[in-house]
Each structure stands twice: as C-alpha cells, then as structure tokens.
Design a protein around this motif. Structure first.
Motif, PDB file in Angstrom:
ATOM      1  N   ASN A  86       0.810  -1.114  -0.005  1.00 20.85           N
ATOM      2  CA  ASN A  86       0.043   0.210  -0.011  1.00 20.85           C
ATOM      3  C   ASN A  86       0.776   1.280   0.025  1.00 20.85           C
ATOM      4  N   ALA A  87       1.829   1.234   0.689  1.00 19.02           N
ATOM      5  CA  ALA A  87       2.755   2.586   0.683  1.00 19.02           C
ATOM      6  C   ALA A  87       3.646   2.771  -0.514  1.00 19.02           C
ATOM      7  N   ARG A  88       3.606   1.719  -1.507  1.00 21.05           N
ATOM      8  CA  ARG A  88       4.573   2.061  -2.753  1.00 21.05           C
ATOM      9  C   ARG A  88       3.554   2.022  -3.798  1.00 21.05           C
ATOM     10  N   SER A  89       2.216   2.056  -3.799  1.00 13.30           N
ATOM     11  CA  SER A  89       1.473   1.717  -4.909  1.00 13.30           C
ATOM     12  C   SER A  89       0.251   2.692  -4.934  1.00 13.30           C
ATOM     13  N   ILE A  90      -0.261   2.850  -6.221  1.00  9.70           N
ATOM     14  CA  ILE A  90      -1.600   3.238  -6.504  1.00  9.70           C
ATOM     15  C   ILE A  90      -2.502   2.088  -6.792  1.00  9.70           C
ATOM     16  N   GLY A  91      -3.604   1.999  -5.975  1.00  7.72           N
ATOM     17  CA  GLY A  91      -4.636   1.187  -6.202  1.00  7.72           C
ATOM     18  C   GLY A  91      -5.941   1.563  -7.036  1.00  7.72           C
ATOM     19  N   ILE A  92      -6.182   0.630  -7.989  1.00  9.56           N
ATOM     20  CA  ILE A  92      -7.339   1.007  -9.070  1.00  9.56           C
ATOM     21  C   ILE A  92      -8.341  -0.022  -8.916  1.00  9.56           C
ATOM     22  N   GLU A  93      -9.398   0.009  -8.646  1.00 14.71           N
ATOM     23  CA  GLU A  93     -10.589  -0.832  -8.584  1.00 14.71           C
ATOM     24  C   GLU A  93     -11.292  -0.639 -10.038  1.00 14.71           C
ATOM     25  N   LEU A  94     -11.995  -1.892 -10.698  1.00 12.04           N
ATOM     26  CA  LEU A  94     -12.420  -1.899 -11.739  1.00 12.04           C
ATOM     27  C   LEU A  94     -13.709  -2.470 -11.347  1.00 12.04           C
ATOM     28  N   VAL A  95     -14.791  -1.854 -11.913  1.00 10.91           N
ATOM     29  CA  VAL A  95     -16.291  -2.465 -11.391  1.00 10.91           C
ATOM     30  C   VAL A  95     -16.482  -3.801 -12.141  1.00 10.91           C
ATOM     31  N   ASN A  96     -16.833  -4.694 -11.384  1.00 12.05           N
ATOM     32  CA  ASN A  96     -17.077  -6.030 -12.236  1.00 12.05           C
ATOM     33  C   ASN A  96     -17.326  -6.926 -10.952  1.00 12.05           C
ATOM     34  N   PRO A  97     -18.621  -7.665 -11.294  1.00 12.18           N
ATOM     35  CA  PRO A  97     -19.151  -8.436 -10.135  1.00 12.18           C
ATOM     36  C   PRO A  97     -18.153  -9.291  -9.594  1.00 12.18           C
ATOM     37  N   GLY A  98     -16.959  -9.927 -10.174  1.00 12.92           N
ATOM     38  CA  GLY A  98     -16.274 -10.819  -9.750  1.00 12.92           C
ATOM     39  C   GLY A  98     -16.442 -12.254  -9.735  1.00 12.92           C
ATOM     40  N   HIS A  99     -15.873 -13.362  -9.320  1.00 15.50           N
ATOM     41  CA  HIS A  99     -16.172 -14.683  -9.211  1.00 15.50           C
ATOM     42  C   HIS A  99     -17.455 -14.953  -8.477  1.00 15.50           C
ATOM     43  N   GLU A 100     -17.642 -14.300  -7.440  1.00 13.46           N
ATOM     44  CA  GLU A 100     -18.934 -14.351  -6.568  1.00 13.46           C
ATOM     45  C   GLU A 100     -20.108 -14.214  -7.149  1.00 13.46           C
ATOM     46  N   PHE A 101     -20.149 -13.042  -7.765  1.00 15.14           N
ATOM     47  CA  PHE A 101     -21.312 -12.520  -8.330  1.00 15.14           C
ATOM     48  C   PHE A 101     -21.636 -12.646  -9.757  1.00 15.14           C
ATOM     49  N   GLY A 102     -20.954 -13.130 -10.560  1.00 15.13           N
ATOM     50  CA  GLY A 102     -20.993 -13.293 -12.093  1.00 15.13           C
ATOM     51  C   GLY A 102     -19.973 -12.805 -12.734  1.00 15.13           C
ATOM     52  N   TYR A 103     -18.941 -13.000 -12.588  1.00 13.49           N
ATOM     53  CA  TYR A 103     -17.671 -12.653 -13.164  1.00 13.49           C
ATOM     54  C   TYR A 103     -17.794 -12.612 -14.762  1.00 13.49           C
ATOM     55  N   ARG A 104     -17.504 -11.364 -15.283  1.00 15.91           N
ATOM     56  CA  ARG A 104     -17.602 -11.320 -16.908  1.00 15.91           C
ATOM     57  C   ARG A 104     -16.537 -10.376 -17.342  1.00 15.91           C
ATOM     58  N   GLU A 105     -16.584 -10.437 -18.663  1.00 16.77           N
ATOM     59  CA  GLU A 105     -15.386  -9.448 -19.243  1.00 16.77           C
ATOM     60  C   GLU A 105     -15.443  -8.067 -19.097  1.00 16.77           C
TER      61      GLU A 105
END
Length: 256
Positions: A86-105
């Motif tokens: 965390n101290a050395r990085s930029i974190g970027i979240e991409l909206v996607n339901p993921g494997h639990e809620f219906g992973y998609r392209e």
C-alpha cells in the motif's frame, strides 16, 4: 481519451510513511453486485478499505484517495521484496461483479479509461513494466482479482506491464509440476517465481504457496489454464517472464 474524473472522497487512508517513491500499480475488481455498492463500501469508515481510483463499466473514473496518501487496498501483500505494498502503490478498482456475483469480461470503454488513467499516472510516477500487477499477484493465497478475464495483453500493448515475447516457445523437456512434488525442477521454478516478484521460498517442495503463486501467474499470463499445475507451457512461461524481469533489472542498474 479525455479522463472523466468524478471526485468521491473516501476517509479510508493514511500517510504513506515510506521514503521510497510510488513505483507500483495494483489492479483489482470490486467483486460486488453494483458500482454503487462498491463506492459505498470503499467510502465507509467502518469497512476500512479504499483505493485511489474506481473505474465504472461506462468508463467513469472516481477519485477516492489522493495519490500522495496511502489507500487501503492491498492488505497483507508482497511484491518484489516490498511488504508494505500500500505504501508504494496506486490502487485501482475496476467495477466487475467478480467470481462470486457473475464474473464477466471488462468492457472496452472501461479498459480505455484505465489505459488513459495509467498514462496520466505515469506522468507523475515511474512504474517499471514488472510492477503493473493484480491483487492476486501480490496476495495469491487470498485473492483472485482482477482475474483471468482481465486483458493484461492489451495493457502491455499500450505500454503497461509485461507479456511474453513474440518468439516464445515451449522449452523441450519442460516438466509438468504439481502439488506435492519435490526436487531440483521445483526449486528452479520457485527461483523463477521469486525473480518475477512472488513471495516464494526456495524449498524444492511444491507446497501450497508455490501452487497459489502458479495459479496467480496463470491468471496473469496463462489465462486459459488456471489450475495451479505448472504444465510444460506454464513452466516455460514462468522461466521466460522471469528472464524478462532479470534483464530489465540489469538494464535499469546499468542505466543508473
């Protein structure tokens, strides 16, 4: 592409407290049913999680935490000797339901926005190609995002991250290695995984950590096979990417 930035401040951050500059980008998927739910969680002080940016599927980029602050996105993690990711990085979240809620392209417009954002970030921070990673790369025992549908090859084509060379071939006699195996070939695989950046000790035993690192590698570089078994192609690819990382390190050291 013009960035569509929307400020959505999160209280979940602190000081970086690190003498080294930001030199890493960690990509995630939100793993929640909706973008609204993800934004709410990333801004909830009780949740104690956040990221610097969130990119919706329509390409809208939400700015949650200033880049000079430490967002809380990677958790317990490791990459190329760095333990406080965390101290050395930029974190970027991409909206996607993921494997639990219906992973998609990931929609093309979302990746277009990500590439534009990475170009913007690169104007402020020097991030080596080997330091564009997924959450599963830095925490392979715990995480699987952004997953095997994430277009790492497209990011590489845009100038971000590593991919295999056009002349890559499976090495003759490359072994297939799996959980429980022991020996010199396993040790060589572990050394290569360590060169790439994974948290691996050279025990010569194909243990749980090795299997998890191989599975994370496959999600990034061998996306048609994500099973933790290092078949001949995976084994060859691991050594190939490790060699690229090593060459880059040597070149950087000479340049400096």
């Amino acid at each position: 592409m013009t960035l569509k930035l929307v400020d959505h401040p999160s209280p979940n951050f602190d000081e970086r407290n690190c003498r080294r500059p930001v030199d890493m980008v960690v990509l995630h998927y939100t793993g929640m049913p909706t973008a609204a739910a993800a934004l709410e969680r990333l801004s909830d002080p009780q949740a104690k999680v956040s990221s610097h940016y969130l990119i919706d599927e329509d390409g809208t980029i939400y700015r949650l935490v200033p880049e000079d602050k430490r967002a809380w996105h990677a958790g317990t993690a490791f990459w190329r000797g760095v333990r406080d990711v965390n101290a050395r990085s930029i974190g970027i979240e991409l909206v996607n339901p993921g494997h639990e809620f219906g992973y998609r392209e990931f929609p093309a417009v979302q990746i277009d926005a990500l590439i534009a954002l990475l170009r913007d970030i690169a104007s402020r921070h020097e991030v080596m190609p080997g330091n564009y990673v997924g959450h599963s790369d830095v925490a392979p025992l715990r995480k699987e995002d952004p997953g095997e549908l994430f277009p790492w090859r497209r990011l590489h084509a845009a100038g971000f991250g590593r991919w295999w060379a056009a002349d890559f071939k499976v090495s003759p006699g490359a072994p297939t290695l799996r959980a429980g195996e022991r020996g010199g070939a396993v040790l060589e695989l572990q050394v290569a995984l360590d060169k790439i950046g994974y948290a691996i000790e050279g025990s010569g035993i194909y243990d749980t950590h090795t299997e998890a690192a191989v599975r994370a590698f496959q999600r990034h570089w061998r996306q048609d096979q994500v099973d933790g078994v290092s078949d001949a192609e995976t084994t060859s690819l691991i050594h190939h990417i490790a060699e690229q990382m090593t060459v880059r390190r040597i070149s950087s050291a000479r340049a400096g």
